[in-house]
Design a protein around this motif. Structure first.
Motif, PDB file in Angstrom:
ATOM      1  N   ASP A 170       0.478 -27.677  50.965  1.00 46.81           N
ATOM      2  CA  ASP A 170       1.608 -28.570  51.183  1.00 46.81           C
ATOM      3  C   ASP A 170       2.081 -28.541  52.627  1.00 46.81           C
ATOM      4  O   ASP A 170       3.049 -29.212  52.981  1.00 46.81           O
ATOM      5  CB  ASP A 170       2.778 -28.170  50.266  1.00 46.81           C
ATOM      6  N   TRP A 171       1.420 -27.748  53.467  1.00 46.23           N
ATOM      7  CA  TRP A 171       1.808 -27.676  54.872  1.00 46.23           C
ATOM      8  C   TRP A 171       1.395 -28.942  55.613  1.00 46.23           C
ATOM      9  O   TRP A 171       0.368 -29.554  55.338  1.00 46.23           O
ATOM     10  CB  TRP A 171       1.146 -26.474  55.547  1.00 46.23           C
ATOM     11  N   THR A 172       2.203 -29.336  56.580  1.00 44.16           N
ATOM     12  CA  THR A 172       1.852 -30.459  57.437  1.00 44.16           C
ATOM     13  C   THR A 172       0.850 -30.006  58.491  1.00 44.16           C
ATOM     14  O   THR A 172       0.647 -28.799  58.709  1.00 44.16           O
ATOM     15  CB  THR A 172       3.096 -31.019  58.141  1.00 44.16           C
ATOM     16  N   LYS A 181       0.747 -24.651  64.092  1.00 50.52           N
ATOM     17  CA  LYS A 181       1.619 -23.558  64.515  1.00 50.52           C
ATOM     18  C   LYS A 181       1.141 -22.225  63.955  1.00 50.52           C
ATOM     19  O   LYS A 181       1.098 -21.210  64.671  1.00 50.52           O
ATOM     20  CB  LYS A 181       3.053 -23.840  64.070  1.00 50.52           C
ATOM     21  N   ILE A 182       0.759 -22.213  62.682  1.00 49.95           N
ATOM     22  CA  ILE A 182       0.269 -20.986  62.044  1.00 49.95           C
ATOM     23  C   ILE A 182      -1.001 -20.493  62.737  1.00 49.95           C
ATOM     24  O   ILE A 182      -1.159 -19.297  63.017  1.00 49.95           O
ATOM     25  CB  ILE A 182       0.012 -21.235  60.543  1.00 49.95           C
ATOM     26  N   GLY A 201      -8.237 -23.470  75.368  1.00 49.27           N
ATOM     27  CA  GLY A 201      -7.849 -23.803  73.996  1.00 49.27           C
ATOM     28  C   GLY A 201      -7.538 -22.532  73.246  1.00 49.27           C
ATOM     29  O   GLY A 201      -7.898 -21.433  73.685  1.00 49.27           O
ATOM     30  N   LEU A 202      -6.871 -22.680  72.114  1.00 49.28           N
ATOM     31  CA  LEU A 202      -6.534 -21.514  71.311  1.00 49.28           C
ATOM     32  C   LEU A 202      -7.547 -21.265  70.200  1.00 49.28           C
ATOM     33  O   LEU A 202      -7.872 -20.125  69.890  1.00 49.28           O
ATOM     34  CB  LEU A 202      -5.136 -21.668  70.713  1.00 49.28           C
ATOM     35  N   ALA A 203      -8.046 -22.349  69.580  1.00 53.55           N
ATOM     36  CA  ALA A 203      -8.981 -22.182  68.463  1.00 53.55           C
ATOM     37  C   ALA A 203      -9.994 -23.315  68.457  1.00 53.55           C
ATOM     38  O   ALA A 203      -9.701 -24.433  68.880  1.00 53.55           O
ATOM     39  CB  ALA A 203      -8.227 -22.135  67.140  1.00 53.55           C
ATOM     40  N   PHE A 204     -11.195 -23.005  67.940  1.00 52.19           N
ATOM     41  CA  PHE A 204     -12.284 -23.974  67.853  1.00 52.19           C
ATOM     42  C   PHE A 204     -13.020 -23.745  66.543  1.00 52.19           C
ATOM     43  O   PHE A 204     -13.032 -22.634  66.006  1.00 52.19           O
ATOM     44  CB  PHE A 204     -13.255 -23.794  69.029  1.00 52.19           C
ATOM     45  N   ILE A 240      -4.062 -16.753  66.363  1.00 50.28           N
ATOM     46  CA  ILE A 240      -5.010 -16.526  67.446  1.00 50.28           C
ATOM     47  C   ILE A 240      -4.343 -15.792  68.606  1.00 50.28           C
ATOM     48  O   ILE A 240      -4.943 -14.894  69.215  1.00 50.28           O
ATOM     49  CB  ILE A 240      -5.633 -17.846  67.924  1.00 50.28           C
ATOM     50  N   ARG A 241      -3.106 -16.139  68.908  1.00 51.70           N
ATOM     51  CA  ARG A 241      -2.401 -15.407  69.970  1.00 51.70           C
ATOM     52  C   ARG A 241      -2.284 -13.924  69.619  1.00 51.70           C
ATOM     53  O   ARG A 241      -2.428 -13.055  70.484  1.00 51.70           O
ATOM     54  CB  ARG A 241      -1.003 -16.008  70.188  1.00 51.70           C
ATOM     55  N   THR A 242      -2.018 -13.633  68.344  1.00 53.48           N
ATOM     56  CA  THR A 242      -1.905 -12.242  67.904  1.00 53.48           C
ATOM     57  C   THR A 242      -3.232 -11.520  68.063  1.00 53.48           C
ATOM     58  O   THR A 242      -3.284 -10.371  68.532  1.00 53.48           O
ATOM     59  CB  THR A 242      -1.443 -12.170  66.442  1.00 53.48           C
ATOM     60  N   LEU A 243      -4.326 -12.182  67.692  1.00 56.18           N
ATOM     61  CA  LEU A 243      -5.647 -11.580  67.831  1.00 56.18           C
ATOM     62  C   LEU A 243      -5.985 -11.327  69.305  1.00 56.18           C
ATOM     63  O   LEU A 243      -6.503 -10.261  69.658  1.00 56.18           O
ATOM     64  CB  LEU A 243      -6.709 -12.486  67.200  1.00 56.18           C
ATOM     65  N   ARG A 244      -5.694 -12.295  70.155  1.00 58.57           N
ATOM     66  CA  ARG A 244      -5.978 -12.110  71.577  1.00 58.57           C
ATOM     67  C   ARG A 244      -5.149 -10.965  72.156  1.00 58.57           C
ATOM     68  O   ARG A 244      -5.634 -10.179  72.974  1.00 58.57           O
ATOM     69  CB  ARG A 244      -5.704 -13.397  72.356  1.00 58.57           C
ATOM     70  N   ALA A 245      -3.896 -10.886  71.716  1.00 57.94           N
ATOM     71  CA  ALA A 245      -3.009  -9.845  72.237  1.00 57.94           C
ATOM     72  C   ALA A 245      -3.443  -8.449  71.811  1.00 57.94           C
ATOM     73  O   ALA A 245      -3.063  -7.457  72.442  1.00 57.94           O
ATOM     74  CB  ALA A 245      -1.575 -10.105  71.778  1.00 57.94           C
ATOM     75  N   SER A 246      -4.244  -8.374  70.740  1.00 58.47           N
ATOM     76  CA  SER A 246      -4.702  -7.068  70.258  1.00 58.47           C
ATOM     77  C   SER A 246      -5.832  -6.501  71.109  1.00 58.47           C
ATOM     78  O   SER A 246      -6.174  -5.319  70.988  1.00 58.47           O
ATOM     79  CB  SER A 246      -5.164  -7.178  68.800  1.00 58.47           C
ATOM     80  N   MET A 247      -6.409  -7.321  71.969  1.00 56.10           N
ATOM     81  CA  MET A 247      -7.483  -6.856  72.845  1.00 56.10           C
ATOM     82  C   MET A 247      -6.910  -6.014  73.976  1.00 56.10           C
ATOM     83  O   MET A 247      -5.814  -6.280  74.474  1.00 56.10           O
ATOM     84  CB  MET A 247      -8.244  -8.060  73.430  1.00 56.10           C
TER      85      MET A 247
END
Length: 206
Positions: free
Chosen positions: A3-5, A11-12, A132-135, A17-24
């Motif tokens: 039901d998400w737009t 946004k999710i 980009g953030l995701a592909f 992806i930002r969280t994953l990158r920050a874990s490096m």
């Protein structure tokens, strides 16, 4: 069915992806960025036709550091241009730079070309490297949300040019499916520290 737009899904995905990158670690960022640069130079830049321009970007914190590609271009006489954005008009232009002396800190803390640099119009063969953030496996791209690269490529396509698009990114930025809208940019290639992924009949300009 979710039901998400689309905006909520984007946004999710951006947050994840930002969280994953920050874990490096800093060492991981550096080593993976170096491998990405080597792959881009080997698989793309080295086979560009003479006179073609590399349209690339200055990385934000967390993004793959692609400045090694710029340095390769400067050392080998390959024309290279980086973007300058104008948030008030949502416009983006590219300008030729020949060294780090040609850039200054701009909006969002990203280095931008000085006002004195020459405008690089995509009027002839070129290759675009995009952040980009995701592909995903269809070449769909999730950017930061500004739409600058989407609009830039709309102008290129309207001119009828062959202007392939490649994305240097970490392997962790590959997802099963990118939330996508019709106006969003599709890339021809994603180059990570592990592999070069080709989509949509990628070919170099010239």
């Amino acid at each position: 069915m979710s039901d998400w737009t689309i905006d909520e899904l984007k946004k999710i995905t951006r947050t994840r992806i930002r969280t994953l990158r920050a874990s490096m670690t800093a060492e991981e960022h550096a080593s993976k960025s170096e491998e990405i640069c080597l792959r881009v130079i080997r698989d793309v830049v080295s086979i560009m036709k003479p006179g073609s321009t590399l349209f690339t970007f200055m990385p934000m914190p967390g993004e793959a550091d692609v400045t090694g590609i710029l340095e390769h271009c400067w050392s080998n006489g390959i024309p290279a241009a980086v973007p300058k954005v104008e948030p008030s008009t949502r416009d983006m232009t590219f300008h030729y730079i020949n060294s780090y002396d040609d850039v200054q800190k701009g909006r969002y803390g990203i280095r931008e070309p000085l006002p004195s640099t020459r405008l690089a119009e995509p009027l002839s063969a070129g290759l675009l490297l995009v952040p980009g953030l995701a592909f995903d496996a269809a070449g769909r791209r999730l950017g930061m949300g500004g739409g600058y690269y989407d609009r830039f490529m709309e102008k290129v396509k309207a001119s009828g040019l062959l202007f392939p698009v490649a994305a240097p990114a970490y392997e962790l930025q590959l997802v099963e499916k990118v939330p996508f809208e019709a106006h969003d940019l599709v890339v021809n290639m994603v180059i990570t520290e592990r592999k070069s992924y080709h989509f949509h009949n990628f070919s170099t300009p010239g």
